[in-house]
Design a protein around this motif. Structure first.
Motif, short mmCIF file in Angstrom:
data_model
loop_
_atom_site.label_atom_id
_atom_site.label_comp_id
_atom_site.label_asym_id
_atom_site.label_seq_id
_atom_site.Cartn_x
_atom_site.Cartn_y
_atom_site.Cartn_z
N LYS A 255 0.61 -1.36 0.17
CA LYS A 255 -0.20 -0.09 -0.16
C LYS A 255 0.71 1.93 0.11
O LYS A 255 1.09 1.91 -1.02
CB LYS A 255 -0.70 0.33 1.19
CG LYS A 255 -1.67 1.27 1.52
CD LYS A 255 -2.68 0.73 2.43
CE LYS A 255 -3.45 2.30 2.94
NZ LYS A 255 -4.73 2.28 3.86
N ASP A 256 2.15 1.64 0.64
CA ASP A 256 2.98 2.35 1.31
C ASP A 256 4.13 2.35 0.40
O ASP A 256 4.62 3.50 0.18
CB ASP A 256 2.91 2.67 2.11
CG ASP A 256 1.70 3.35 3.27
OD1 ASP A 256 0.75 3.68 2.32
OD2 ASP A 256 1.22 2.85 4.29
N ALA A 257 3.72 1.26 -0.34
CA ALA A 257 5.55 0.86 -1.11
C ALA A 257 5.85 1.95 -1.87
O ALA A 257 5.06 2.51 -2.71
CB ALA A 257 5.87 -0.78 -1.41
N LEU A 258 7.06 2.40 -2.95
CA LEU A 258 6.88 3.55 -3.28
C LEU A 258 7.79 2.63 -4.40
O LEU A 258 8.22 1.98 -4.96
CB LEU A 258 8.22 4.73 -3.27
CG LEU A 258 8.00 5.18 -1.82
CD1 LEU A 258 9.16 6.63 -1.26
CD2 LEU A 258 6.67 6.06 -1.81
N VAL A 259 6.90 3.88 -6.07
CA VAL A 259 7.34 2.58 -7.07
C VAL A 259 7.55 4.69 -8.01
O VAL A 259 6.46 5.18 -8.47
CB VAL A 259 5.78 1.97 -7.83
CG1 VAL A 259 5.56 1.88 -9.17
CG2 VAL A 259 5.36 0.26 -6.62
N PHE A 260 8.29 4.51 -9.20
CA PHE A 260 8.44 5.77 -9.27
C PHE A 260 8.23 6.62 -8.85
O PHE A 260 8.35 7.77 -9.17
CB PHE A 260 7.97 5.67 -10.49
CG PHE A 260 7.81 4.54 -11.31
CD1 PHE A 260 8.91 4.56 -12.17
CD2 PHE A 260 6.27 4.33 -11.76
CE1 PHE A 260 9.01 3.03 -12.95
CE2 PHE A 260 6.23 2.89 -12.75
CZ PHE A 260 8.15 2.62 -13.35
N GLY A 261 8.61 6.70 -7.51
CA GLY A 261 8.59 7.76 -6.58
C GLY A 261 7.42 8.15 -5.58
O GLY A 261 7.30 8.51 -4.82
N LEU A 262 6.33 7.54 -6.55
CA LEU A 262 4.55 7.45 -5.86
C LEU A 262 4.06 6.14 -4.79
O LEU A 262 5.11 5.32 -4.93
CB LEU A 262 4.04 7.95 -6.70
CG LEU A 262 4.38 9.02 -7.78
CD1 LEU A 262 3.42 8.72 -9.17
CD2 LEU A 262 4.23 10.41 -6.67
N ALA A 263 2.95 6.82 -4.21
CA ALA A 263 2.43 5.86 -3.24
C ALA A 263 1.71 4.18 -4.35
O ALA A 263 1.83 4.87 -5.28
CB ALA A 263 1.94 5.35 -2.22
N ALA A 264 2.28 3.18 -3.70
CA ALA A 264 1.70 2.35 -5.00
C ALA A 264 -0.02 2.30 -4.80
O ALA A 264 -0.43 2.45 -6.49
CB ALA A 264 2.35 0.81 -4.46
N LEU B 159 -0.71 4.94 -7.31
CA LEU B 159 -0.23 5.46 -8.54
C LEU B 159 -1.38 4.20 -8.72
O LEU B 159 -1.90 4.25 -10.08
CB LEU B 159 1.07 5.37 -8.25
CG LEU B 159 1.62 4.79 -9.61
CD1 LEU B 159 1.27 5.78 -10.74
CD2 LEU B 159 2.89 4.64 -9.51
N PRO C 75 5.65 -4.40 -5.53
CA PRO C 75 4.89 -2.92 -5.80
C PRO C 75 5.23 -2.71 -7.40
O PRO C 75 4.29 -2.21 -7.57
CB PRO C 75 5.45 -1.84 -4.89
CG PRO C 75 6.05 -2.54 -3.72
CD PRO C 75 6.71 -4.02 -4.49
#
Length: 431
Positions: A260-269, A272, A322
């Motif tokens: 839920k709060d993992a970062l993908v491309f600098g955004l929260a999954a 996004l 993520p």
């Protein structure tokens, strides 16, 4: 073939203007559904009631939007789109204007829920009914574009409404945007009209080239006696339910999978993924509608519904990753949103254009049933089994079963239906 005509002639190019007006009307009335989440917090504070009681408003909106659609479709067929769509837009805008002034939960139910559900339902079923009549040769594409307008419309209002809530408060926001929604919707509706005699030539050409095979128009009563309608109804209910099972629980299973709060491309999954899902869910409607105009409705259903089932299976297997969670969620919704272009197109191909709006109103109830079943069914299954695998398993089974029904059952039934119609028409011609 028989098509709805009007005494005035028009260039076939006029239908593209009607398509634009239909998209604008759909975009205008999309916000009550898609920005509802922005209002729940302020409404809970203002009315001092639990969130669960506030959420009943949203359920009322969806149920009334779908379950009243046969009657709304009949009124559009009977009195024409200009009057009814204008009325629907006015009701939608008025629902927000009046909701801005309510001081009780019942007042919220009667304004945002009741008036909003009736108003948005008239616009939705009315615009889709117009498109299947104006575009006999491009039904899938046309219905997909206006359905995408409904999905994309709230993108234009989400940020302004969010900002307005912070700076001006709940009542002012509802009042201001209610007026905007109503005015824009009415202006678009006033330009709409029934298909012209020029469209009959487009339809005849499309039939000669094998793009459509309808031979006569079925009344709603006749359609409701056909097994094909009930097969389409079951298929649309299953697809609607399976998609909404996932949509309603994305936040919960993203948390359980630890992404839920993992970062993908600098955004929260999670946010996004939800953003990408909205985009793919909109793009799939005209895309698969366009594909179905070329390779056939059942073949396209098989591909799209099968795609969702397969993508959902892979999504479940890699949900702890993520990046995979974000990307595969977009693929899943790319295989789901096309139900709003494929089913109305298939229905009109089968039962004709004259009563298309009313007929689709009956089929659109399937979306309401899916909305009622999807969220609660997913929550119940997870509560009973403590496993998201079971929830996904049911959704995947529905997807693949619907793909199977499209190719092996619906395709054969519609072929037999067309053959019987052709025989009847030939008998009448030689009588």
């Amino acid at each position: 073939m028989t098509t709805t005509t009007a005494p005035n002639g028009a260039s076939p190019s006029t239908r593209w203007f009607q398509l634009i007006l239909g998209m604008i009307a759909m975009m205008a009335i999309s916000s009550p559904q898609y920005v509802w989440a922005l209002f729940t917090g302020p409404l809970t504070e203002k009315l001092r009631v639990p969130l669960a009681e506030i959420q009943v408003t949203f359920s009322l909106l969806i149920v009334l939007q779908t379950f009243l659609s046969p009657a709304q479709g009949y009124l559009v067929d009977r009195f024409g789109p200009r009057l009814l769509l204008s009325f629907g837009a006015a009701l939608t805008g008025l629902s927000w204007v009046l909701a801005a002034q309510v001081e009780s939960l019942m007042g919220l139910y009667l304004t945002y829920g009741l008036l909003g559900g009736i108003g948005t339902g008239i616009i939705y079923v009315g615009v889709v009914g117009m498109m299947v009549q104006w575009f006999p040769d491009k039904r899938g594409l046309a219905t997909g574009l206006v359905a995408a307008g409904y999905g994309f419309g709230a993108i234009l209002t989400t940020l302004p409404i969010s900002t307005s809530l912070k700076t001006s408060g709940l009542s002012s926001t509802l009042m201001t945007f209610g007026v905007i929604i109503g005015v824009v919707g009415i202006l678009a509706a006033l330009g709409t009209r029934r298909p012209s005699t020029a469209v009959a030539h487009v339809a005849a050409d499309a039939e000669e080239r094998g793009l459509v095979q309808e031979t006569r128009n079925y009344t709603p009563r006749e359609m409701l006696r056909s097994p094909i309608f009930y097969l389409l109804f079951v298929m649309m209910t299953m697809m609607s339910t399976s998609g909404l099972m996932v949509i309603s629980q994305m936040g919960a299973f993203a948390k359980d999978f630890g992404v839920k709060d993992a970062l993908v491309f600098g955004l929260a999954a999670l946010p996004l993924a939800l953003t990408i899902d909205r985009i793919t869910n909109g793009l799939t409607r005209p895309f698969f509608g366009w594909v179905s105009d070329r390779i056939g409705r059942e073949n396209t259903m098989t591909i799209a519904f099968g795609l969702e089932g397969i993508a959902m299976t892979i999504w479940l297997l890699y949900a702890h990753n993520p990046l995979a969670f974000v990307l595969l969620s977009g693929v899943v919704f790319f295989g789901w949103g096309e139900i709003f272009s494929l089913f109305p197109s298939t229905l009109t191909d089968t039962f004709g254009t004259k009563h298309a709006t009313t007929n689709y109103g009956f089929l659109y109830i399937a979306q309401g049933i899916g909305a009622i079943l999807g969220g609660p069914l997913a929550a119940l299954l997870h509560q009973m089994t403590l496993s998201w695998h079971v929830v996904f398993g049911v959704a995947i089974t529905m997807d693949l079963a619907t793909a199977f029904l499209a190719f092996f059952v619906l395709k054969r039934m519609r072929a037999n239906h067309r053959a019987r119609n052709a025989q009847q028409m030939a008998a009448l011609a030689t009588a």
